[in-house]
Scaffold this motif. Structure first.
Motif, PDB file in Angstrom:
ATOM      1  N   ASP A  56     -28.279 -91.468   9.133  1.00 46.26           N
ATOM      2  CA  ASP A  56     -28.736 -90.087   8.932  1.00 46.26           C
ATOM      3  C   ASP A  56     -27.942 -89.109   9.793  1.00 46.26           C
ATOM      4  O   ASP A  56     -27.515 -88.062   9.310  1.00 46.26           O
ATOM      5  CB  ASP A  56     -30.231 -89.959   9.228  1.00 46.26           C
ATOM      6  CG  ASP A  56     -31.099 -90.641   8.176  1.00 46.26           C
ATOM      7  OD1 ASP A  56     -30.612 -90.854   7.042  1.00 46.26           O
ATOM      8  OD2 ASP A  56     -32.253 -90.973   8.498  1.00 46.26           O
ATOM      9  N   SER A  57     -27.729 -89.449  11.065  1.00 45.32           N
ATOM     10  CA  SER A  57     -26.956 -88.540  11.923  1.00 45.32           C
ATOM     11  C   SER A  57     -25.502 -88.473  11.464  1.00 45.32           C
ATOM     12  O   SER A  57     -24.866 -87.422  11.560  1.00 45.32           O
ATOM     13  CB  SER A  57     -27.046 -88.956  13.391  1.00 45.32           C
ATOM     14  OG  SER A  57     -26.197 -90.050  13.687  1.00 45.32           O
ATOM     15  N   ARG A  59     -24.454 -88.829   8.276  1.00 44.34           N
ATOM     16  CA  ARG A  59     -24.438 -87.997   7.067  1.00 44.34           C
ATOM     17  C   ARG A  59     -24.542 -86.510   7.431  1.00 44.34           C
ATOM     18  O   ARG A  59     -23.826 -85.668   6.877  1.00 44.34           O
ATOM     19  CB  ARG A  59     -25.583 -88.374   6.133  1.00 44.34           C
ATOM     20  CG  ARG A  59     -25.234 -89.445   5.120  1.00 44.34           C
ATOM     21  CD  ARG A  59     -26.326 -89.608   4.072  1.00 44.34           C
ATOM     22  NE  ARG A  59     -27.544 -90.204   4.601  1.00 44.34           N
ATOM     23  CZ  ARG A  59     -27.721 -91.508   4.798  1.00 44.34           C
ATOM     24  NH1 ARG A  59     -26.766 -92.349   4.507  1.00 44.34           N
ATOM     25  NH2 ARG A  59     -28.847 -91.960   5.293  1.00 44.34           N
ATOM     26  N   GLU A  60     -25.442 -86.193   8.348  1.00 42.01           N
ATOM     27  CA  GLU A  60     -25.609 -84.791   8.765  1.00 42.01           C
ATOM     28  C   GLU A  60     -24.320 -84.250   9.384  1.00 42.01           C
ATOM     29  O   GLU A  60     -23.929 -83.110   9.123  1.00 42.01           O
ATOM     30  CB  GLU A  60     -26.750 -84.668   9.774  1.00 42.01           C
ATOM     31  CG  GLU A  60     -28.129 -84.828   9.180  1.00 42.01           C
ATOM     32  CD  GLU A  60     -29.213 -84.704  10.234  1.00 42.01           C
ATOM     33  OE1 GLU A  60     -29.174 -83.729  11.022  1.00 42.01           O
ATOM     34  OE2 GLU A  60     -30.098 -85.580  10.268  1.00 42.01           O
ATOM     35  N   THR A  61     -23.671 -85.068  10.202  1.00 36.12           N
ATOM     36  CA  THR A  61     -22.445 -84.630  10.859  1.00 36.12           C
ATOM     37  C   THR A  61     -21.333 -84.420   9.839  1.00 36.12           C
ATOM     38  O   THR A  61     -20.620 -83.408   9.884  1.00 36.12           O
ATOM     39  CB  THR A  61     -22.027 -85.650  11.934  1.00 36.12           C
ATOM     40  OG1 THR A  61     -23.090 -85.758  12.898  1.00 36.12           O
ATOM     41  CG2 THR A  61     -20.764 -85.225  12.642  1.00 36.12           C
ATOM     42  N   ASN A  81     -22.321 -79.105  16.708  1.00 34.88           N
ATOM     43  CA  ASN A  81     -23.274 -79.935  15.992  1.00 34.88           C
ATOM     44  C   ASN A  81     -24.640 -79.784  16.673  1.00 34.88           C
ATOM     45  O   ASN A  81     -24.754 -79.977  17.881  1.00 34.88           O
ATOM     46  CB  ASN A  81     -22.810 -81.396  16.049  1.00 34.88           C
ATOM     47  CG  ASN A  81     -23.601 -82.313  15.162  1.00 34.88           C
ATOM     48  OD1 ASN A  81     -24.727 -82.026  14.782  1.00 34.88           O
ATOM     49  ND2 ASN A  81     -23.010 -83.453  14.846  1.00 34.88           N
TER      50      ASN A  81
END
Length: 131
Positions: A56-57, A59-61, A81
């Motif tokens: 998840d982190s 993908r967000e990044t 970020n």
């Protein structure tokens, strides 16, 4: 990842007309190199794409980096970020701090590293002899 090398490569790509975004954790180095677009993650070195084992982190990044590529208002744009490595700021003091690792653990890690180097050397020699 070497932040300076990636930054210089990004500048060369940009000069050739290829847009880039550098994702990194060493803000001072990347900004000094003057890249057009930089996504800064306040994470330990080696983790510019998000937390390990945390899709998840990551993908967000990546999504943030792609948005930066699309929307940077001008050259030398840095976006921070919003993700945090930890809510506890002591990670900056503790991460990879050799002074906090017991001597037995350092010895164990050194022995493992030496063993892996020996395996690699043997394989290299076998490949050279076969080739």
């Amino acid at each position: 990842m070497c932040h300076q090398t990636v930054s210089l490569a990004a500048r060369a790509l940009e000069e050739a007309g290829i847009p880039t975004v550098v994702m990194g954790c060493a803000r001072d180095i990347v900004e000094h190199a003057g890249v057009p677009r930089f996504l800064f993650s306040d994470f330990p070195l080696g983790n510019p794409a998000g937390r390990p084992h945390d899709p998840d982190s990551q993908r967000e990044t990546l999504a943030l980096a792609l948005r930066l590529l699309e929307s940077a208002p001008g050259p030398n744009t840095t976006v921070r970020n919003p993700l945090k490595w930890s809510d506890d700021p002591s990670w900056k003091r503790d991460f990879s701090n050799i002074d906090l690792v017991p001597p037995e653990e350092i010895a164990r890690r050194r022995a493992e590293f030496d063993r892996i180097k020996e395996v690699a050397k043997t394989r290299r020699e076998e490949d050279a002899a076969a080739g």
